[in-house]
Design a protein around this motif. Sequence first.
Motif, PDB file in Angstrom:
ATOM      1  N   GLY A 283       0.781  -1.227   0.000  1.00  0.00           N
ATOM      2  CA  GLY A 283       0.000   0.000   0.000  1.00  0.00           C
ATOM      3  C   GLY A 283       0.810   1.272   0.000  1.00  0.00           C
ATOM      4  N   LYS A 284       2.150   1.166   0.016  1.00  0.00           N
ATOM      5  CA  LYS A 284       2.985   2.364   0.046  1.00  0.00           C
ATOM      6  C   LYS A 284       3.981   2.340  -1.106  1.00  0.00           C
ATOM      7  CE  LYS A 284       2.791   3.096   5.066  1.00  0.00           C
ATOM      8  NZ  LYS A 284       3.605   3.271   6.297  1.00  0.00           N
ATOM      9  N   ASP A 285       4.233   3.528  -1.688  1.00  0.00           N
ATOM     10  CA  ASP A 285       5.266   3.636  -2.705  1.00  0.00           C
ATOM     11  C   ASP A 285       6.625   3.407  -2.054  1.00  0.00           C
ATOM     12  OD1 ASP A 285       3.330   4.288  -4.549  1.00  0.00           O
ATOM     13  OD2 ASP A 285       3.606   6.454  -4.310  1.00  0.00           O
ATOM     14  N   TRP A 286       7.547   2.896  -2.845  1.00  0.00           N
ATOM     15  CA  TRP A 286       8.880   2.697  -2.303  1.00  0.00           C
ATOM     16  C   TRP A 286       9.905   2.911  -3.413  1.00  0.00           C
ATOM     17  CZ3 TRP A 286      12.432  -1.752  -2.373  1.00  0.00           C
ATOM     18  CH2 TRP A 286      12.174  -2.600  -3.471  1.00  0.00           C
ATOM     19  N   ALA A 287      11.169   3.105  -3.023  1.00  0.00           N
ATOM     20  CA  ALA A 287      12.248   3.370  -3.983  1.00  0.00           C
ATOM     21  C   ALA A 287      11.837   4.467  -4.960  1.00  0.00           C
ATOM     22  CB  ALA A 287      12.625   2.090  -4.724  1.00  0.00           C
ATOM     23  N   VAL A 288      11.304   5.555  -4.426  1.00  0.00           N
ATOM     24  CA  VAL A 288      10.824   6.664  -5.251  1.00  0.00           C
ATOM     25  C   VAL A 288      12.022   7.477  -5.740  1.00  0.00           C
ATOM     26  CG1 VAL A 288       9.428   8.762  -5.283  1.00  0.00           C
ATOM     27  CG2 VAL A 288       8.629   6.740  -4.040  1.00  0.00           C
ATOM     28  N   GLU A 289      11.979   7.888  -6.993  1.00  0.00           N
ATOM     29  CA  GLU A 289      13.095   8.605  -7.591  1.00  0.00           C
ATOM     30  C   GLU A 289      13.034  10.100  -7.275  1.00  0.00           C
ATOM     31  OE1 GLU A 289      15.111   7.968 -11.778  1.00  0.00           O
ATOM     32  OE2 GLU A 289      13.344   9.237 -11.989  1.00  0.00           O
ATOM     33  N   PRO A 290      14.169  10.723  -6.940  1.00  0.00           N
ATOM     34  CA  PRO A 290      14.181  12.174  -6.681  1.00  0.00           C
ATOM     35  C   PRO A 290      13.967  12.974  -7.961  1.00  0.00           C
ATOM     36  CG  PRO A 290      16.416  11.285  -6.637  1.00  0.00           C
ATOM     37  CD  PRO A 290      15.478  10.106  -6.710  1.00  0.00           C
ATOM     38  N   GLU A 291      13.511  14.213  -7.799  1.00  0.00           N
ATOM     39  CA  GLU A 291      13.149  15.051  -8.945  1.00  0.00           C
ATOM     40  C   GLU A 291      14.321  15.298  -9.892  1.00  0.00           C
ATOM     41  OE1 GLU A 291      11.066  18.651  -8.146  1.00  0.00           O
ATOM     42  OE2 GLU A 291       9.809  17.758  -6.584  1.00  0.00           O
ATOM     43  N   ASN A 292      15.538  15.377  -9.361  1.00  0.00           N
ATOM     44  CA  ASN A 292      16.674  15.701 -10.224  1.00  0.00           C
ATOM     45  C   ASN A 292      16.996  14.593 -11.220  1.00  0.00           C
ATOM     46  OD1 ASN A 292      17.671  14.238  -7.790  1.00  0.00           O
ATOM     47  ND2 ASN A 292      19.651  14.422  -8.799  1.00  0.00           N
ATOM     48  N   LEU A 293      16.381  13.423 -11.066  1.00  0.00           N
ATOM     49  CA  LEU A 293      16.589  12.310 -11.993  1.00  0.00           C
ATOM     50  C   LEU A 293      15.412  12.087 -12.939  1.00  0.00           C
ATOM     51  CD1 LEU A 293      18.348   9.677  -9.678  1.00  0.00           C
ATOM     52  CD2 LEU A 293      19.385  11.208 -11.367  1.00  0.00           C
ATOM     53  N   TRP A 294      14.390  12.920 -12.839  1.00  0.00           N
ATOM     54  CA  TRP A 294      13.244  12.763 -13.726  1.00  0.00           C
ATOM     55  C   TRP A 294      13.674  12.928 -15.188  1.00  0.00           C
ATOM     56  CZ3 TRP A 294       9.005  16.244 -11.022  1.00  0.00           C
ATOM     57  CH2 TRP A 294       8.598  15.608  -9.835  1.00  0.00           C
ATOM     58  N   GLY A 295      12.993  12.198 -16.080  1.00  0.00           N
ATOM     59  CA  GLY A 295      13.214  12.377 -17.501  1.00  0.00           C
ATOM     60  C   GLY A 295      12.595  13.678 -17.990  1.00  0.00           C
ATOM     61  N   ARG A 296      12.888  13.999 -19.257  1.00  0.00           N
ATOM     62  CA  ARG A 296      12.371  15.245 -19.819  1.00  0.00           C
ATOM     63  C   ARG A 296      11.648  14.968 -21.134  1.00  0.00           C
ATOM     64  NH1 ARG A 296      14.626  19.517 -16.885  1.00  0.00           N
ATOM     65  NH2 ARG A 296      13.887  21.079 -18.397  1.00  0.00           N
ATOM     66  N   LEU A 297      10.591  15.734 -21.333  1.00  0.00           N
ATOM     67  CA  LEU A 297       9.743  15.612 -22.519  1.00  0.00           C
ATOM     68  C   LEU A 297       9.773  16.933 -23.279  1.00  0.00           C
ATOM     69  CD1 LEU A 297       7.430  13.871 -23.979  1.00  0.00           C
ATOM     70  CD2 LEU A 297       5.853  15.282 -22.625  1.00  0.00           C
ATOM     71  N   GLY A 298      10.069  16.878 -24.578  1.00  0.00           N
ATOM     72  CA  GLY A 298      10.081  18.120 -25.335  1.00  0.00           C
ATOM     73  C   GLY A 298      10.521  17.893 -26.762  1.00  0.00           C
ATOM     74  N   SER A 299      10.831  18.984 -27.452  1.00  0.00           N
ATOM     75  CA  SER A 299      11.248  18.890 -28.849  1.00  0.00           C
ATOM     76  C   SER A 299      12.171  20.043 -29.181  1.00  0.00           C
ATOM     77  CB  SER A 299      10.032  18.911 -29.791  1.00  0.00           C
ATOM     78  OG  SER A 299       9.279  20.103 -29.591  1.00  0.00           O
ATOM     79  N   GLY A 300      13.129  19.779 -30.095  1.00  0.00           N
ATOM     80  CA  GLY A 300      13.951  20.835 -30.627  1.00  0.00           C
ATOM     81  C   GLY A 300      15.207  21.174 -29.857  1.00  0.00           C
ATOM     82  N   GLU A 301      15.425  20.564 -28.685  1.00  0.00           N
ATOM     83  CA  GLU A 301      16.610  20.891 -27.907  1.00  0.00           C
ATOM     84  C   GLU A 301      16.983  19.705 -27.034  1.00  0.00           C
ATOM     85  OE1 GLU A 301      18.227  24.354 -24.804  1.00  0.00           O
ATOM     86  OE2 GLU A 301      16.176  24.394 -25.564  1.00  0.00           O
ATOM     87  N   SER A 302      18.264  19.577 -26.715  1.00  0.00           N
ATOM     88  CA  SER A 302      18.727  18.478 -25.875  1.00  0.00           C
ATOM     89  C   SER A 302      18.262  18.665 -24.437  1.00  0.00           C
ATOM     90  CB  SER A 302      20.257  18.407 -25.894  1.00  0.00           C
ATOM     91  OG  SER A 302      20.725  17.541 -24.878  1.00  0.00           O
ATOM     92  N   PRO A 303      17.846  17.605 -23.790  1.00  0.00           N
ATOM     93  CA  PRO A 303      17.491  17.715 -22.373  1.00  0.00           C
ATOM     94  C   PRO A 303      18.692  18.086 -21.511  1.00  0.00           C
ATOM     95  CG  PRO A 303      17.582  15.418 -23.048  1.00  0.00           C
ATOM     96  CD  PRO A 303      17.686  16.230 -24.289  1.00  0.00           C
ATOM     97  N   LEU A 304      19.913  17.829 -21.991  1.00  0.00           N
ATOM     98  CA  LEU A 304      21.106  18.142 -21.216  1.00  0.00           C
ATOM     99  C   LEU A 304      21.418  19.632 -21.199  1.00  0.00           C
ATOM    100  CD1 LEU A 304      23.456  15.191 -22.250  1.00  0.00           C
ATOM    101  CD2 LEU A 304      21.940  15.388 -20.266  1.00  0.00           C
ATOM    102  N   THR A 305      20.778  20.381 -22.092  1.00  0.00           N
ATOM    103  CA  THR A 305      20.939  21.836 -22.085  1.00  0.00           C
ATOM    104  C   THR A 305      19.646  22.525 -21.668  1.00  0.00           C
ATOM    105  OG1 THR A 305      20.431  21.918 -24.463  1.00  0.00           O
ATOM    106  CG2 THR A 305      22.746  21.785 -23.831  1.00  0.00           C
ATOM    107  N   GLY A 306      18.788  21.791 -20.991  1.00  0.00           N
ATOM    108  CA  GLY A 306      17.564  22.381 -20.455  1.00  0.00           C
ATOM    109  C   GLY A 306      16.347  22.254 -21.333  1.00  0.00           C
ATOM    110  N   GLY A 307      16.436  21.531 -22.425  1.00  0.00           N
ATOM    111  CA  GLY A 307      15.294  21.388 -23.320  1.00  0.00           C
ATOM    112  C   GLY A 307      14.200  20.526 -22.721  1.00  0.00           C
ATOM    113  N   GLY A 308      12.963  20.874 -23.039  1.00  0.00           N
ATOM    114  CA  GLY A 308      11.827  20.086 -22.575  1.00  0.00           C
ATOM    115  C   GLY A 308      11.461  20.369 -21.124  1.00  0.00           C
ATOM    116  N   ARG A 309      10.463  19.666 -20.661  1.00  0.00           N
ATOM    117  CA  ARG A 309      10.007  19.826 -19.271  1.00  0.00           C
ATOM    118  C   ARG A 309      10.210  18.524 -18.513  1.00  0.00           C
ATOM    119  NH1 ARG A 309       5.148  17.173 -18.573  1.00  0.00           N
ATOM    120  NH2 ARG A 309       3.880  16.805 -20.464  1.00  0.00           N
TER     121      ARG A 309
END
Length: 364
Positions: A283-309
């Motif tokens: 009934g409880k979430d576990w091994a939850v990932e921190p925000e700094n490791l979230w993936g990114r969704l977007g277009s036209g720019e690399s996620p490594l340079t801040g592209g996407g959300r």
Amino acid sequence: MTDTPPVAPSRASRVGLIGYGLAGSVFHAPLIAATEGLRLDTVVTANPERQQQARTEFPDVRIAASPEELWARADDLDLIVIASPNKTHVPLATAALKAGLPVVVDKPIAGTAAEARELAALADARGLLLSVFQNRRWDHDFLTLQKLLADGELGDVYRFESRFERWRPELKGGWRESGDPTEVGGLLYDLGSHVVDQALVLFGPAASVYAESDVRRPGAEADDDTFIALTHKSGVRTHLYASATTAQLGPRFRVLGSKAGYVKYGLDPQEAALREGERPTPGKDWAVEPENLWGRLGSGESPLTGGGRPVPTLPGAYPAYYAALAAALQGTADNPVTALEAAAALDVLEAARHSARNGMTVTL
């Protein structure tokens, strides 16, 4: 009016676990013990140190030195879980089914698709459940990607890249690195079983397979650096990487569609948590990932340079496999991963092996 008597809860299904190495002790035993409706009854291992480890971690568990002890008291058990070396999967699953017991087999279920289908036919003939532990279907990033696809966030997917890469320049030894084909070792059948299964779940059957498989490390016998390219019948092209020799790790997922792309770095944290002794709580979430490791969704720019959300990563859910399995044993849910699904992945792995050996594209 007569009151309806309460329904008595179903008895927990008693589980015999064969093997207490990495798969048995880190994955299966903790997940079984955490699942309502299942009870870890017996652990089978001939290794005295592993026997003591099992007793320490699960004081109420019974210990058996050989699988034959389970067949001798099959009426006392409700499920067999096979977490022993790959070459034992088919003979042990066959023996368990012939003893009248439902079976879970760790991946790969067999060395060939034909053997997997033979096991499926045997289980069907005897009216028994046969399931395959493809736990990576419940990885946090895979669940997140499934949701993005279901919500139409990417549009039509053109290309799917999936990497399961590690940097392990030194050999660890053991059957997984053996060049003996009877051991069913090497990364193609180990990590390849995961990445191929995920690709087929996401984008459907493969029409053709091309692969490159190499032995890179000095003294190595089995493949440790493998690439697989699939063309799915749906038109999606998939590139899969499984390697122990990757000095710079790529993204776990890179998915490109007509509207946007999704890029995710880092492995699911559940395996690391289990290795460190953490245990899921129902009934409880576990091994939850921190925000700094979230993936990114977007277009036209690399996620490594801040592209996407940033896209919040859904919690991983390895316990969901055994919860579904427990329900399937009670007849209230479907088998979470069938042997025929595993056979379809083995079709691809066999084609990949043939492709790599002969430098050709294989049509399925």
